[in-house]
Design a protein around this motif. Structure first.
Motif, PDB file in Angstrom:
ATOM      1  N   SER A  35      -5.350   8.041  -2.952  1.00  0.00           N
ATOM      2  CA  SER A  35      -4.219   7.958  -2.041  1.00  0.00           C
ATOM      3  C   SER A  35      -4.501   7.105  -0.817  1.00  0.00           C
ATOM      4  O   SER A  35      -3.623   6.919   0.012  1.00  0.00           O
ATOM      5  CB  SER A  35      -3.817   9.370  -1.586  1.00  0.00           C
ATOM      6  N   GLN A  36      -5.727   6.597  -0.704  1.00  0.00           N
ATOM      7  CA  GLN A  36      -6.046   5.725   0.416  1.00  0.00           C
ATOM      8  C   GLN A  36      -7.189   4.798   0.011  1.00  0.00           C
ATOM      9  O   GLN A  36      -7.966   5.097  -0.892  1.00  0.00           O
ATOM     10  CB  GLN A  36      -6.453   6.537   1.649  1.00  0.00           C
TER      11      GLN A  36
ATOM     12  N   ALA B 128     -16.435  -2.284  -7.407  1.00  0.00           N
ATOM     13  CA  ALA B 128     -16.058  -0.955  -6.909  1.00  0.00           C
ATOM     14  C   ALA B 128     -14.847  -1.049  -5.992  1.00  0.00           C
ATOM     15  O   ALA B 128     -13.916  -0.235  -6.087  1.00  0.00           O
ATOM     16  CB  ALA B 128     -17.232  -0.319  -6.171  1.00  0.00           C
ATOM     17  N   ALA B 129     -14.837  -2.047  -5.120  1.00  0.00           N
ATOM     18  CA  ALA B 129     -13.708  -2.217  -4.194  1.00  0.00           C
ATOM     19  C   ALA B 129     -12.441  -2.584  -4.959  1.00  0.00           C
ATOM     20  O   ALA B 129     -11.344  -2.115  -4.623  1.00  0.00           O
ATOM     21  CB  ALA B 129     -14.025  -3.289  -3.162  1.00  0.00           C
TER      22      ALA B 129
ATOM     23  N   ALA C 113      -8.889  -0.625  -5.063  1.00  0.00           N
ATOM     24  CA  ALA C 113      -7.586  -1.225  -4.771  1.00  0.00           C
ATOM     25  C   ALA C 113      -6.599  -0.959  -5.905  1.00  0.00           C
ATOM     26  O   ALA C 113      -5.416  -0.688  -5.665  1.00  0.00           O
ATOM     27  CB  ALA C 113      -7.746  -2.721  -4.530  1.00  0.00           C
ATOM     28  N   LYS C 114      -7.052  -1.048  -7.146  1.00  0.00           N
ATOM     29  CA  LYS C 114      -6.193  -0.766  -8.297  1.00  0.00           C
ATOM     30  C   LYS C 114      -5.673   0.666  -8.257  1.00  0.00           C
ATOM     31  O   LYS C 114      -4.499   0.932  -8.547  1.00  0.00           O
ATOM     32  CB  LYS C 114      -6.949  -0.994  -9.601  1.00  0.00           C
ATOM     33  N   ALA C 115      -6.569   1.594  -7.908  1.00  0.00           N
ATOM     34  CA  ALA C 115      -6.173   3.001  -7.836  1.00  0.00           C
ATOM     35  C   ALA C 115      -5.136   3.219  -6.740  1.00  0.00           C
ATOM     36  O   ALA C 115      -4.168   3.968  -6.918  1.00  0.00           O
ATOM     37  CB  ALA C 115      -7.398   3.873  -7.586  1.00  0.00           C
TER      38      ALA C 115
ATOM     39  N   LEU D 262      -3.029   0.972  -5.606  1.00  0.00           N
ATOM     40  CA  LEU D 262      -1.791   0.370  -6.084  1.00  0.00           C
ATOM     41  C   LEU D 262      -1.070   1.311  -7.042  1.00  0.00           C
ATOM     42  O   LEU D 262       0.162   1.449  -6.994  1.00  0.00           O
ATOM     43  CB  LEU D 262      -2.085  -0.962  -6.778  1.00  0.00           C
ATOM     44  N   GLY D 263      -1.807   1.978  -7.907  1.00  0.00           N
ATOM     45  CA  GLY D 263      -1.201   2.952  -8.815  1.00  0.00           C
ATOM     46  C   GLY D 263      -0.559   4.101  -8.064  1.00  0.00           C
ATOM     47  O   GLY D 263       0.519   4.577  -8.440  1.00  0.00           O
ATOM     48  N   ALA D 264      -1.197   4.539  -6.976  1.00  0.00           N
ATOM     49  CA  ALA D 264      -0.635   5.624  -6.171  1.00  0.00           C
ATOM     50  C   ALA D 264       0.648   5.175  -5.481  1.00  0.00           C
ATOM     51  O   ALA D 264       1.616   5.943  -5.376  1.00  0.00           O
ATOM     52  CB  ALA D 264      -1.658   6.078  -5.128  1.00  0.00           C
ATOM     53  N   VAL D 265       0.687   3.918  -5.021  1.00  0.00           N
ATOM     54  CA  VAL D 265       1.901   3.391  -4.406  1.00  0.00           C
ATOM     55  C   VAL D 265       3.022   3.322  -5.437  1.00  0.00           C
ATOM     56  O   VAL D 265       4.177   3.683  -5.152  1.00  0.00           O
ATOM     57  CB  VAL D 265       1.646   2.000  -3.791  1.00  0.00           C
ATOM     58  N   GLU D 266       2.699   2.871  -6.644  1.00  0.00           N
ATOM     59  CA  GLU D 266       3.709   2.806  -7.700  1.00  0.00           C
ATOM     60  C   GLU D 266       4.294   4.190  -7.987  1.00  0.00           C
ATOM     61  O   GLU D 266       5.521   4.352  -8.092  1.00  0.00           O
ATOM     62  CB  GLU D 266       3.108   2.233  -8.975  1.00  0.00           C
ATOM     63  N   ASP D 267       3.441   5.191  -8.099  1.00  0.00           N
ATOM     64  CA  ASP D 267       3.915   6.557  -8.343  1.00  0.00           C
ATOM     65  C   ASP D 267       4.819   7.032  -7.213  1.00  0.00           C
ATOM     66  O   ASP D 267       5.841   7.694  -7.451  1.00  0.00           O
ATOM     67  CB  ASP D 267       2.721   7.511  -8.487  1.00  0.00           C
ATOM     68  N   THR D 268       4.450   6.703  -5.987  1.00  0.00           N
ATOM     69  CA  THR D 268       5.252   7.092  -4.826  1.00  0.00           C
ATOM     70  C   THR D 268       6.613   6.410  -4.847  1.00  0.00           C
ATOM     71  O   THR D 268       7.652   7.054  -4.639  1.00  0.00           O
ATOM     72  CB  THR D 268       4.504   6.743  -3.528  1.00  0.00           C
TER      73      THR D 268
END
Length: 224
Positions: free
Chosen positions: A2-3, A33-34, A38-40, A42-48
């Motif tokens: 989430s961040q 790793a970075a 960032a991909k994770a 972006l996925g959280a933003v998409e879900d939101t």
């Protein structure tokens, strides 16, 4: 996720000071790793976003810069740039995110509308500019974004008089808004919530655009 993690921002800071292929190759695991971080995010933003809009596609831009036609020959971008496109013919526009130490922002709008869309947008504005002005002047919209952004023609677009009462809006070739964030805000646990609040604030603008881009000037639907 989430961040964005602090280690990802630390990587970008180090990259800014060591923007060369040798350093990048030696620190590739840190980049990997970075990038996954960032991909994770972006996925959280998409879900939101999918809780109040419909997203068709998302993209994390490559860190490798195309320097063929650029005076700046540094090989890597020092930010994570992301976009999310709204779904289908009934929704236009998209969301944009740039996460960069000292230069983060999130925004949305119409960055490169096709000629047919910008012509229809201008036709609706020329017929009645009040709905768009009401959105742009709302207290919450102005407090969040300030002014409408985007490239403009110098005089008047083809087919419109430079003396038209809405010429200030008709000049736009692109229409978008953005809000800047400090590093502290980006790395805070509440950042995803802030992203959600900003993107909910842009919804009246998107809803208006969806309406005029799917109907002709007589209100007849253009899509079934």
């Amino acid at each position: 996720m989430s961040q964005l993690s602090k280690s990802s921002f630390d990587f970008l800071k180090k990259l800014e000071k060591n923007n060369n292929r040798e350093w990048f190759k030696e620190n590739k695991p840190m980049y990997d790793a970075a990038n996954e971080d960032a991909k994770a995010f972006l996925g959280a933003v998409e879900d939101t976003l999918n809780t109040f809009d419909q997203i068709e596609k998302k993209k994390l831009f490559r860190i490798y810069r195309d320097v063929r036609f650029s005076k700046d020959k540094t090989p890597y971008s020092t930010s994570f740039r992301m976009s999310l496109g709204r779904e289908g013919a009934f929704r236009r526009g998209g969301y944009y995110i740039k996460l960069e130490p000292g230069g983060s922002m999130i925004g949305g709008g119409f960055y490169n509308p096709n000629p047919g869309d910008i012509k229809l947008i201008r036709s609706h504005i020329a017929a009645d500019d009040k709905p768009l002005r009401k959105i742009l002047k709302s207290k919450k919209f102005k407090a969040t974004f300030g002014e409408l952004m985007g490239d403009q023609v110098k005089s008047a677009p083809k087919g419109f008089s430079k003396d038209h009462p809405a010429i200030d809006l008709l000049r736009y070739k692109a229409m978008y808004v953005f809000k800047e964030f400090s590093d502290k805000e980006v790395l805070a646990p509440t950042f995803l919530k802030e992203v959600k609040n900003v993107y909910k604030t842009i919804q009246p603008f998107f809803n208006y655009m969806t309406e005029i881009l799917t109907h002709d000037l007589d209100g007849v639907p253009l899509y079934k």
